[in-house]
Design a protein around this motif. Structure first.
Motif, PDB file in Angstrom:
ATOM      1  N   VAL A  67     -14.090 -75.031 -39.496  1.00 55.35           N
ATOM      2  CA  VAL A  67     -13.593 -73.683 -39.255  1.00 55.35           C
ATOM      3  C   VAL A  67     -14.731 -72.706 -38.995  1.00 55.35           C
ATOM      4  N   CYS A  68     -14.364 -71.515 -38.607  1.00 55.32           N
ATOM      5  CA  CYS A  68     -15.330 -70.512 -38.162  1.00 55.32           C
ATOM      6  C   CYS A  68     -15.801 -69.610 -39.302  1.00 55.32           C
ATOM      7  N   PHE A  69     -17.122 -69.552 -39.474  1.00 55.23           N
ATOM      8  CA  PHE A  69     -17.749 -68.603 -40.391  1.00 55.23           C
ATOM      9  C   PHE A  69     -18.540 -67.617 -39.544  1.00 55.23           C
ATOM     10  N   GLY A  70     -18.450 -66.347 -39.869  1.00 52.11           N
ATOM     11  CA  GLY A  70     -19.180 -65.379 -39.061  1.00 52.11           C
ATOM     12  C   GLY A  70     -19.418 -64.051 -39.745  1.00 52.11           C
ATOM     13  N   THR A  71     -20.027 -63.165 -38.985  1.00 47.50           N
ATOM     14  CA  THR A  71     -20.361 -61.844 -39.488  1.00 47.50           C
ATOM     15  C   THR A  71     -20.126 -60.806 -38.406  1.00 47.50           C
ATOM     16  N   TRP A  72     -19.460 -59.744 -38.765  1.00 49.69           N
ATOM     17  CA  TRP A  72     -19.358 -58.565 -37.909  1.00 49.69           C
ATOM     18  C   TRP A  72     -20.381 -57.556 -38.412  1.00 49.69           C
ATOM     19  N   THR A  73     -21.248 -57.113 -37.528  1.00 51.16           N
ATOM     20  CA  THR A  73     -22.256 -56.122 -37.908  1.00 51.16           C
ATOM     21  C   THR A  73     -21.916 -54.767 -37.281  1.00 51.16           C
ATOM     22  N   TYR A  74     -22.535 -53.728 -37.799  1.00 47.49           N
ATOM     23  CA  TYR A  74     -22.338 -52.372 -37.288  1.00 47.49           C
ATOM     24  C   TYR A  74     -23.569 -51.890 -36.534  1.00 47.49           C
ATOM     25  N   ALA A  75     -23.360 -51.316 -35.370  1.00 50.87           N
ATOM     26  CA  ALA A  75     -24.436 -50.598 -34.694  1.00 50.87           C
ATOM     27  C   ALA A  75     -24.737 -49.344 -35.517  1.00 50.87           C
ATOM     28  N   MET A  76     -25.965 -48.878 -35.444  1.00 51.74           N
ATOM     29  CA  MET A  76     -26.390 -47.748 -36.269  1.00 51.74           C
ATOM     30  C   MET A  76     -25.434 -46.560 -36.174  1.00 51.74           C
ATOM     31  N   GLY A  77     -25.008 -46.212 -34.971  1.00 56.21           N
ATOM     32  CA  GLY A  77     -24.151 -45.044 -34.794  1.00 56.21           C
ATOM     33  C   GLY A  77     -22.710 -45.251 -35.214  1.00 56.21           C
ATOM     34  N   ASN A  78     -22.337 -46.496 -35.522  1.00 61.63           N
ATOM     35  CA  ASN A  78     -20.957 -46.798 -35.905  1.00 61.63           C
ATOM     36  C   ASN A  78     -20.776 -47.090 -37.386  1.00 61.63           C
ATOM     37  N   ARG A  79     -21.825 -46.930 -38.152  1.00 62.76           N
ATOM     38  CA  ARG A  79     -21.723 -47.242 -39.577  1.00 62.76           C
ATOM     39  C   ARG A  79     -20.674 -46.361 -40.261  1.00 62.76           C
ATOM     40  N   PRO A  80     -19.820 -46.954 -41.093  1.00 64.12           N
ATOM     41  CA  PRO A  80     -18.785 -46.170 -41.771  1.00 64.12           C
ATOM     42  C   PRO A  80     -19.383 -45.313 -42.883  1.00 64.12           C
ATOM     43  N   PRO A  81     -18.741 -44.184 -43.206  1.00 61.34           N
ATOM     44  CA  PRO A  81     -19.262 -43.330 -44.272  1.00 61.34           C
ATOM     45  C   PRO A  81     -19.010 -43.883 -45.666  1.00 61.34           C
ATOM     46  N   ASP A  82     -17.988 -44.740 -45.800  1.00 61.30           N
ATOM     47  CA  ASP A  82     -17.652 -45.283 -47.112  1.00 61.30           C
ATOM     48  C   ASP A  82     -16.828 -46.562 -46.948  1.00 61.30           C
ATOM     49  N   MET A  83     -16.476 -47.176 -48.084  1.00 61.64           N
ATOM     50  CA  MET A  83     -15.736 -48.438 -48.056  1.00 61.64           C
ATOM     51  C   MET A  83     -14.333 -48.268 -47.488  1.00 61.64           C
ATOM     52  N   VAL A  84     -13.721 -47.126 -47.722  1.00 58.92           N
ATOM     53  CA  VAL A  84     -12.377 -46.878 -47.189  1.00 58.92           C
ATOM     54  C   VAL A  84     -12.377 -46.984 -45.666  1.00 58.92           C
ATOM     55  N   ALA A  85     -13.376 -46.373 -45.038  1.00 64.75           N
ATOM     56  CA  ALA A  85     -13.489 -46.419 -43.583  1.00 64.75           C
ATOM     57  C   ALA A  85     -13.798 -47.835 -43.104  1.00 64.75           C
ATOM     58  N   ALA A  86     -14.637 -48.558 -43.842  1.00 62.78           N
ATOM     59  CA  ALA A  86     -14.970 -49.935 -43.476  1.00 62.78           C
ATOM     60  C   ALA A  86     -13.731 -50.826 -43.548  1.00 62.78           C
ATOM     61  N   LEU A  87     -12.902 -50.606 -44.559  1.00 65.22           N
ATOM     62  CA  LEU A  87     -11.657 -51.374 -44.686  1.00 65.22           C
ATOM     63  C   LEU A  87     -10.730 -51.116 -43.501  1.00 65.22           C
ATOM     64  N   LYS A  88     -10.669 -49.883 -43.056  1.00 71.84           N
ATOM     65  CA  LYS A  88      -9.836 -49.546 -41.895  1.00 71.84           C
ATOM     66  C   LYS A  88     -10.362 -50.225 -40.635  1.00 71.84           C
ATOM     67  N   ASP A  89     -11.691 -50.282 -40.499  1.00 71.94           N
ATOM     68  CA  ASP A  89     -12.293 -50.965 -39.352  1.00 71.94           C
ATOM     69  C   ASP A  89     -11.911 -52.445 -39.350  1.00 71.94           C
ATOM     70  N   PHE A  90     -11.996 -53.056 -40.515  1.00 72.09           N
ATOM     71  CA  PHE A  90     -11.637 -54.474 -40.608  1.00 72.09           C
ATOM     72  C   PHE A  90     -10.160 -54.682 -40.300  1.00 72.09           C
ATOM     73  N   GLN A  91      -9.306 -53.864 -40.871  1.00 71.34           N
ATOM     74  CA  GLN A  91      -7.870 -54.016 -40.666  1.00 71.34           C
ATOM     75  C   GLN A  91      -7.495 -53.881 -39.191  1.00 71.34           C
ATOM     76  N   LYS A  92      -8.128 -52.934 -38.510  1.00 72.60           N
ATOM     77  CA  LYS A  92      -7.853 -52.741 -37.090  1.00 72.60           C
ATOM     78  C   LYS A  92      -8.270 -53.971 -36.286  1.00 72.60           C
ATOM     79  N   ALA A  93      -9.438 -54.510 -36.591  1.00 72.63           N
ATOM     80  CA  ALA A  93      -9.949 -55.669 -35.857  1.00 72.63           C
ATOM     81  C   ALA A  93      -9.143 -56.929 -36.160  1.00 72.63           C
ATOM     82  N   ILE A  94      -8.795 -57.134 -37.420  1.00 69.28           N
ATOM     83  CA  ILE A  94      -8.093 -58.370 -37.787  1.00 69.28           C
ATOM     84  C   ILE A  94      -6.666 -58.365 -37.243  1.00 69.28           C
ATOM     85  N   ARG A  95      -6.091 -57.187 -37.025  1.00 74.36           N
ATOM     86  CA  ARG A  95      -4.771 -57.122 -36.382  1.00 74.36           C
ATOM     87  C   ARG A  95      -4.849 -57.663 -34.960  1.00 74.36           C
TER      88      ARG A  95
END
Length: 212
Positions: A67-95
């Motif tokens: 199976v696939c193991f991987g990492t999504w990284t953030y470009a400097m200008g796209n870094r989330p301000p907090d974990m709540v925002a990071a969770l939203k980023d993940f949820q949007k992508a995984i959908r």
């Protein structure tokens, strides 16, 4: 008293047996040991071990070495301000990923850990079931930075047959400290983390407990 736990995975294709002595019993002929209240550090260690074990059991039940193991990284200008925002980023992508799997007639299973490093960088480690073009799907779904992916068995850093290394890697948090070459523990590299699995990967596992 010995406690024996038996776990079965993938319709009993894999059987795991764990044996350990109950901590509140002394040696034969000795009095029962008085129970002591664990320290905060001891409880934290036990909780971390249990979390890693549950993750490993999910891996054994729902995933294979290919199976696939991987990492999504953030470009400097796209870094989330907090974990709540990071969770939203993940949820949007995984959908997006789930939708692509559905188009191809597959069910998506995932495990992820969102991590913020001590120097401010964010990234998301993930494990997803492979369906042939998974790497391409994961890359197209993520628009915040780069995507790194590999078959689990092709990465010796995180692969062993019973998924112990991968489970430890996927559940690390701000209290995780890696051992140095001299045997001492280094500083944690994480400021915070958020571990979770897909809901369809939370089916109760087959477990039998014996005491004797």
């Amino acid at each position: 008293m010995v406690k024996r736990e038996e776990y079965s995975f993938r319709k009993k294709m894999i059987i795991e047996i764990r044996k350990h002595h109950a901590g509140n019993y002394g040696a034969p002929g000795k009095k029962r040991i008085k129970k002591k209240k664990p320290t905060e550090e001891q409880m934290r260690l036990v909780n971390a071990q249990n979390k890693a074990m549950r993750c490993r059991h999910r891996l054994l039940e729902y995933f294979t070495p290919g199976v696939c193991f991987g990492t999504w990284t953030y470009a400097m200008g796209n870094r989330p301000p907090d974990m709540v925002a990071a969770l939203k980023d993940f949820q949007k992508a995984i959908r997006k990923v789930r939708a692509e799997y559905k188009k191809r007639g597959y069910e998506l299973f995932w495990i992820r850990n969102i991590e913020r490093g001590t120097k401010g960088a964010w990234h998301i480690h993930f494990v997803v079931n492979e369906i042939g073009d998974t790497a391409s799907i994961m890359q197209k779904a993520w628009t915040k930075g780069g995507t790194y992916s590999v078959e689990i068995r092709n990465d010796p850093k995180i692969y062993d047959e019973d998924f112990t290394k991968l489970a430890a890697y996927m559940t690390k948090d701000e209290y995780t400290r890696e051992e140095k070459k001299d045997g001492t523990l280094g500083k944690s590299r994480l400021k915070e983390s958020s571990y979770n699995t897909s809901r369809n990967g939370k089916t109760p596992l087959n477990r039998i407990v014996f005491r004797y």
